[in-house]
Design a protein around this motif. Structure first.
Motif, PDB file in Angstrom:
ATOM      1  N   UNK A  93      54.276 -31.262  40.865  1.00 36.63           N
ATOM      2  CA  UNK A  93      53.801 -31.708  39.557  1.00 36.63           C
ATOM      3  C   UNK A  93      54.923 -31.770  38.523  1.00 36.63           C
ATOM      4  N   UNK A 118      50.542 -39.294  37.173  1.00 38.85           N
ATOM      5  CA  UNK A 118      50.143 -38.480  38.318  1.00 38.85           C
ATOM      6  C   UNK A 118      48.799 -37.809  38.127  1.00 38.85           C
ATOM      7  N   UNK A 119      48.118 -37.653  39.249  1.00 40.67           N
ATOM      8  CA  UNK A 119      46.880 -36.903  39.288  1.00 40.67           C
ATOM      9  C   UNK A 119      47.042 -35.720  40.235  1.00 40.67           C
ATOM     10  N   UNK A 120      46.324 -34.647  39.933  1.00 42.92           N
ATOM     11  CA  UNK A 120      46.292 -33.513  40.849  1.00 42.92           C
ATOM     12  C   UNK A 120      44.899 -33.411  41.430  1.00 42.92           C
ATOM     13  N   UNK A 121      44.818 -33.064  42.714  1.00 42.84           N
ATOM     14  CA  UNK A 121      43.512 -32.713  43.251  1.00 42.84           C
ATOM     15  C   UNK A 121      43.173 -31.336  42.705  1.00 42.84           C
ATOM     16  N   UNK A 122      41.913 -31.002  42.698  1.00 47.15           N
ATOM     17  CA  UNK A 122      41.536 -29.631  42.349  1.00 47.15           C
ATOM     18  C   UNK A 122      41.678 -28.746  43.556  1.00 47.15           C
ATOM     19  N   UNK A 177      39.547 -40.942  45.197  1.00 47.55           N
ATOM     20  CA  UNK A 177      40.656 -41.893  45.173  1.00 47.55           C
ATOM     21  C   UNK A 177      40.703 -42.762  46.429  1.00 47.55           C
TER      22      UNK A 177
END
Lengths: 250, 250
Positions: A126, A136-140, A162
């Motif tokens: 990240x 950017x995206x983060x998964x949980x 996604x």
DNA sequence: ATGTTTTTGATTGATTTTGATTGATTTATG
DNA sequence: CATAAATCAATCAAAATCAATCAAAAACAT
């Protein structure tokens, strides 16, 4: 003697001897058995040690935390080469999944000037991603402290939000017969899910991963393209019978 | 002996011995136990030491590495006080939501020996949480690079996988009439969702947030308990007409 | 000098820690 | 397998430590 002081004495004793009896601790600290028992219960709750019948032994958790930085340095040059090639496959406008792991993280600098969207389940990724200004995206998910990966049902669920043009996965081993694998079933599940959501999947693995087999199979070699390096020529040929393989050399 | 002089003696003692009992301090300083207790309370408030039952020890907080943003965070001492009080509300076994932001992050060191599960949408929180060995989950979502918060529909969706005993929120402003607020509607939405999922919600806000109003209203003051500090007494009374407020002072 | 504020030390009852004791559980030994 | 020995968690009362309060002493301002 202060409680805290006693706690530290116990931990120091443990650091030296790896394992101690309650008798030894009471001798050193001059506290009663009851008190030491309470101390051990408390320290175990904190995760600083593990109780065993008659005493306690050292918990290696804190040592293991260093594993990330150590791993990172291994075959670094090779990983960078692999990542560089992988990045060359990325086109503007792509949506990419970047798996947790020390190989995929090397990919990030090479994405800097591309117009891409990245989704990752790797916490160490990240920081680099934002530093390079990549959307950017983060998964949980649950934080796996040892590797900085996000895992568990929450991670799977949020992945399903996604779709990916490309998916770059890290693995612990790959094997002609047993496919790609990794020690943690949870992480294997993540990789499987990401693969399903992607048009094309790549596995990034340096030569040290070859013929390694660990607990959880991810999927067969054929399912994803393999990017690796420094493999003997004949091995590359053998593997290319069953999967799309790019063998680099440094 | 001057108070300041005594304080310095205590800190010097600590520097030498790492840990001291109140008895030791009274012996050296010739002050009464009550006075030393007051000194320790004061010095702890300043962050110079940490009190333990029977004495005090050198503060680990100062040794621990802090991110740049934290060091630069304004009203840090006030935030620490607020966070410390907030942490005292946490019981073993609680599930907690920790909102992104520089106030809530101060809460983490105070959770270190509690048996809790934490969910957060704040990226800077993660590192501290794992360092303190706290079982933690991250919400998914888009990375907002400026604040390190996770936002967007993915964040909301993954939040809904949880229920919380306690929910600690940060805000940009609170106002008698206009309620709690924050500039980013996305973040407001996260806070609203977390509030709905929690049995009890607390808002942590230092005095500089009082009477501030920004773009997005989160909800009315009444909906969450307010923990703040250094507010004029009459202001606290006014606010306590409409919400549960804990006014600390440093 | 006088009144006010701050600091101090003593006292209170509440809270926490402690060590001894209990009977239950686990491990060792024949 | 059965018995003995060691270790264990749970409980309790004593001791230590705690926060809160108050009046005396000190420092302060007027």
């Amino acid at each position: 003697m202060l409680t805290t002081e006693r706690h530290e004495m116990i931990l120091n004793l443990l650091k030296e001897k790896q394992i101690v009896t309650i008798q030894e601790i009471t001798d050193v600290t001059d506290a009663s058995e009851s008190t030491i028992r309470r101390d051990l219960t408390e320290l175990e709750k904190r995760g600083d040690l593990e109780r065993v019948h008659g005493g306690a032994r050292f918990n290696e958790r804190k040592v293991q935390e260093y594993s990330i930085s150590e791993k990172e340095s291994q075959n670094l040059q090779e990983k960078i080469e692999i990542a560089k090639y992988a990045a060359s496959l990325v086109k503007d406008g792509d949506c990419i999944f970047l798996d947790a792991g020390t190989t995929t993280i090397q990919l990030i600098p090479f994405l800097q000037h591309k117009d891409v969207i990245v989704v990752t389940n790797g916490l160490p990724h990240i920081d680099l991603l934002t530093k390079h200004g990549i959307t950017s995206y983060v998964t949980g998910g649950l934080i796996k402290a040892k590797t900085g990966a996000l895992i568990g049902p929450q991670a799977i669920k949020s992945l399903n939000d996604f779709c990916f043009d490309l998916c770059f996965l890290g693995v612990n081993g790959f094997h002609y017969e047993f496919g790609y694998n990794t020690p943690d079933p949870e992480e294997a599940h993540i990789k499987q899910t990401a693969h399903k959501l992607a048009k094309v999947s790549y596995v990034l693995a340096d030569h040290s991963k070859h013929k390694k087999v660990s607990f959880s199979k991810i999927f067969d070699l054929a399912k994803a393209r393999l990017i690796t390096s420094n493999l003997p020529k004949n091995e590359v040929e053998t593997l290319s019978e069953i999967t799309d393989i790019k063998g680099l050399s440094t």
